[in-house]
Design a protein around this motif. Structure first.
Motif, PDB file in Angstrom:
ATOM      1  N   VAL A  19       3.208  -6.330   1.765  1.00  0.00           N
ATOM      2  CA  VAL A  19       2.091  -5.419   2.003  1.00  0.00           C
ATOM      3  C   VAL A  19       1.599  -5.521   3.451  1.00  0.00           C
ATOM      4  N   LEU A  20       1.738  -6.688   4.072  1.00  0.00           N
ATOM      5  CA  LEU A  20       1.417  -6.783   5.506  1.00  0.00           C
ATOM      6  C   LEU A  20       2.292  -5.814   6.301  1.00  0.00           C
ATOM      7  N   HIS A  21       3.578  -5.785   5.986  1.00  0.00           N
ATOM      8  CA  HIS A  21       4.510  -4.868   6.674  1.00  0.00           C
ATOM      9  C   HIS A  21       4.205  -3.417   6.342  1.00  0.00           C
ATOM     10  N   ALA A  22       3.957  -3.135   5.062  1.00  0.00           N
ATOM     11  CA  ALA A  22       3.708  -1.748   4.637  1.00  0.00           C
ATOM     12  C   ALA A  22       2.407  -1.198   5.214  1.00  0.00           C
ATOM     13  N   GLU A  53       2.395  -2.134 -11.234  1.00  0.00           N
ATOM     14  CA  GLU A  53       2.808  -3.473 -10.803  1.00  0.00           C
ATOM     15  C   GLU A  53       2.919  -3.573  -9.285  1.00  0.00           C
ATOM     16  N   HIS A  54       2.830  -2.438  -8.603  1.00  0.00           N
ATOM     17  CA  HIS A  54       3.067  -2.361  -7.154  1.00  0.00           C
ATOM     18  C   HIS A  54       1.824  -2.792  -6.373  1.00  0.00           C
ATOM     19  N   LEU A  55       1.943  -3.881  -5.602  1.00  0.00           N
ATOM     20  CA  LEU A  55       0.850  -4.344  -4.758  1.00  0.00           C
ATOM     21  C   LEU A  55       0.677  -3.378  -3.591  1.00  0.00           C
ATOM     22  N   ILE A  56      -0.527  -2.826  -3.443  1.00  0.00           N
ATOM     23  CA  ILE A  56      -0.770  -1.851  -2.381  1.00  0.00           C
ATOM     24  C   ILE A  56      -1.865  -2.280  -1.407  1.00  0.00           C
ATOM     25  N   GLY A  57      -2.580  -3.368  -1.722  1.00  0.00           N
ATOM     26  CA  GLY A  57      -3.620  -3.819  -0.812  1.00  0.00           C
ATOM     27  C   GLY A  57      -4.063  -5.234  -1.103  1.00  0.00           C
ATOM     28  N   VAL A  58      -4.534  -5.901  -0.039  1.00  0.00           N
ATOM     29  CA  VAL A  58      -5.010  -7.279  -0.150  1.00  0.00           C
ATOM     30  C   VAL A  58      -6.189  -7.471   0.793  1.00  0.00           C
ATOM     31  N   ALA A  59      -7.209  -8.168   0.308  1.00  0.00           N
ATOM     32  CA  ALA A  59      -8.276  -8.703   1.152  1.00  0.00           C
ATOM     33  C   ALA A  59      -8.252 -10.214   0.955  1.00  0.00           C
ATOM     34  N   ARG A  60      -8.006 -10.936   2.037  1.00  0.00           N
ATOM     35  CA  ARG A  60      -7.894 -12.402   1.980  1.00  0.00           C
ATOM     36  C   ARG A  60      -9.038 -12.993   2.788  1.00  0.00           C
ATOM     37  N   SER A  61      -9.857 -13.848   2.141  1.00  0.00           N
ATOM     38  CA  SER A  61     -11.068 -14.339   2.793  1.00  0.00           C
ATOM     39  C   SER A  61     -11.272 -15.836   2.615  1.00  0.00           C
ATOM     40  N   ILE A  62     -12.023 -16.391   3.551  1.00  0.00           N
ATOM     41  CA  ILE A  62     -12.470 -17.770   3.456  1.00  0.00           C
ATOM     42  C   ILE A  62     -13.994 -17.761   3.438  1.00  0.00           C
ATOM     43  N   ASP A  77      -1.327  -0.609   2.085  1.00  0.00           N
ATOM     44  CA  ASP A  77      -0.059   0.091   2.311  1.00  0.00           C
ATOM     45  C   ASP A  77      -0.350   1.454   2.940  1.00  0.00           C
ATOM     46  N   ASN A  78       0.358   1.776   4.028  1.00  0.00           N
ATOM     47  CA  ASN A  78       0.142   3.046   4.741  1.00  0.00           C
ATOM     48  C   ASN A  78       0.192   4.261   3.818  1.00  0.00           C
ATOM     49  N   ALA A  79       1.037   4.224   2.796  1.00  0.00           N
ATOM     50  CA  ALA A  79       1.169   5.358   1.877  1.00  0.00           C
ATOM     51  C   ALA A  79      -0.086   5.577   1.034  1.00  0.00           C
ATOM     52  N   TYR A  80      -0.981   4.577   0.978  1.00  0.00           N
ATOM     53  CA  TYR A  80      -2.192   4.659   0.156  1.00  0.00           C
ATOM     54  C   TYR A  80      -3.473   4.698   0.989  1.00  0.00           C
ATOM     55  N   GLN A  81      -3.340   4.656   2.303  1.00  0.00           N
ATOM     56  CA  GLN A  81      -4.539   4.648   3.149  1.00  0.00           C
ATOM     57  C   GLN A  81      -5.273   5.977   3.072  1.00  0.00           C
ATOM     58  N   GLY A  82      -6.573   5.922   3.301  1.00  0.00           N
ATOM     59  CA  GLY A  82      -7.407   7.122   3.260  1.00  0.00           C
ATOM     60  C   GLY A  82      -7.931   7.461   1.881  1.00  0.00           C
ATOM     61  N   ARG A  83      -7.778   6.561   0.924  1.00  0.00           N
ATOM     62  CA  ARG A  83      -8.220   6.807  -0.457  1.00  0.00           C
ATOM     63  C   ARG A  83      -9.362   5.882  -0.890  1.00  0.00           C
TER      64      ARG A  83
END
Length: 133
Positions: A19-22, A53-62, A77-83
């Protein structure tokens, strides 16, 4: 589109790297899978967005769970941005630490317009005081 948001403390490094790449964020993150895995294991809050099952986004926090939470990675994922997925990931992240006073992140230059459009408040006093390699 039925997006499901959840906390995934055991997210796999392979899915995170994908997902980092996408999302385009990979260019600003290490490519070393061992380091990416250490980043995941060191995070206290990992919120994901999945379409099936498709991972499309992540928020990773400390966080310290009391005063501040820092979202180090927000990627969709670029294909899901703007939603509204990124905004929802951040809302879920804030809900995961209800006693925290301030939730913050540093924006990649290309994403500043996203945060402005989402209505987040800018903080002009952010500084990098050490950066290695």
């Amino acid at each position: 589109m039925s997006i499901v948001y959840t906390h995934e403390p055991d997210l796999s490094v392979a899915e995170f790297a994908r997902v980092l790449h996408a999302s385009g964020l990979a260019e600003r993150r290490p490519s070393d899978l061992a380091r990416l895995d250490a980043m995941l294991r060191g995070a206290q809050v990992i919120v994901t967005a999945r379409d099936g099952e498709h991972l499309i986004g992540v928020a990773r926090s400390i966080t310290d769970w009391a005063y501040c939470l820092y979202c180090s990675d927000l990627c969709v994922d670029n294909a899901y941005q703007g939603r509204g997925i990124g905004k929802a990931l951040l809302a879920q992240t804030a809900q995961a630490a209800p006693d925290v006073k301030t939730c913050l992140l540093l924006s990649a230059p290309a994403a500043i317009s996203f945060y402005d459009a989402a209505g987040f408040r800018r903080h002009e006093g952010a500084f990098v005081f050490a950066q290695r390699g």
